[in-house]
Motif scaffolding. Structure first.
Motif, PDB file in Angstrom:
ATOM      1  N   ALA A  66      -2.318  -5.287  -2.316  1.00  0.00           N
ATOM      2  CA  ALA A  66      -2.324  -5.375  -0.789  1.00  0.00           C
ATOM      3  C   ALA A  66      -3.655  -5.708  -0.191  1.00  0.00           C
ATOM      4  O   ALA A  66      -3.662  -6.604   0.766  1.00  0.00           O
ATOM      5  N   ASP A  67      -4.804  -5.759  -1.132  1.00  0.00           N
ATOM      6  CA  ASP A  67      -6.073  -6.277  -0.641  1.00  0.00           C
ATOM      7  C   ASP A  67      -6.063  -7.698  -0.881  1.00  0.00           C
ATOM      8  O   ASP A  67      -6.709  -8.386   0.144  1.00  0.00           O
ATOM      9  N   GLU A  98       0.968  -1.196   0.006  1.00  0.00           N
ATOM     10  CA  GLU A  98      -0.151   0.014   0.100  1.00  0.00           C
ATOM     11  C   GLU A  98       0.902   1.367   0.106  1.00  0.00           C
ATOM     12  O   GLU A  98       0.504   2.195  -0.729  1.00  0.00           O
ATOM     13  N   ARG A 149      -4.240  -9.249   2.176  1.00  0.00           N
ATOM     14  CA  ARG A 149      -5.037  -9.036   3.455  1.00  0.00           C
ATOM     15  C   ARG A 149      -6.187  -9.994   3.458  1.00  0.00           C
ATOM     16  O   ARG A 149      -6.658 -10.520   4.659  1.00  0.00           O
ATOM     17  N   ALA A 205      -2.184  -1.473  -4.857  1.00  0.00           N
ATOM     18  CA  ALA A 205      -3.530  -1.608  -4.206  1.00  0.00           C
ATOM     19  C   ALA A 205      -4.377  -2.927  -4.279  1.00  0.00           C
ATOM     20  O   ALA A 205      -4.867  -3.411  -2.985  1.00  0.00           O
ATOM     21  N   ALA A 210       1.943   1.799  -3.477  1.00  0.00           N
ATOM     22  CA  ALA A 210       0.871   2.485  -4.105  1.00  0.00           C
ATOM     23  C   ALA A 210       0.782   3.932  -4.058  1.00  0.00           C
ATOM     24  O   ALA A 210       0.570   4.732  -4.986  1.00  0.00           O
TER      25      ALA A 210
END
Length: 109
Positions: A69-70, A17, A73, A66, A20
């Motif tokens: 990163a999602d 993140e 997670r 981004a 990004a």
């Protein structure tokens, strides 16, 4: 061991993140400088389109970071709620990338 993997994955997501954010920040600075050069240099519209398209390319890269990163997670908390959020975010980013790519191709033609 499980907690260690969770911690590493969370830190990796934060780092991605941050990448990004860095890409967007540098791209915006570069676009503003390009705009100012085009504006004060009395450049034609082709020059301003080049600045806009260059910014779009960097924004597409930032969207990919981004999304990565999602995904990280979601890998550590794979509940249906998180999977649904990831699917919605991925769909929105895919649509945005599609239209940015299409606009870039039209500008080249």
């Amino acid at each position: 061991m499980h907690d260690l993997i969770l911690g590493i994955t969370e830190w990796a997501a934060i780092a991605v993140e941050a990448a990004a954010v860095l890409v967007v920040s540098l791209a915006v600075i570069q676009a503003v400088l390009g705009f100012l050069r085009a504006f004060f240099g009395h450049a034609n519209d082709i020059r301003s389109d080049a600045v806009r398209l260059h910014l779009a390319r960097w924004l597409m890269l930032a969207l990919e970071f981004a999304l990565a990163a999602d995904i990280l997670r979601t890998a550590i908390a794979p509940g249906w709620d998180e999977i649904g959020k990831l699917a919605a975010i991925a769909a929105l980013r895919t649509v945005l990338n599609f239209f940015l790519q299409r606009e870039m191709e039209q500008a080249r033609a």
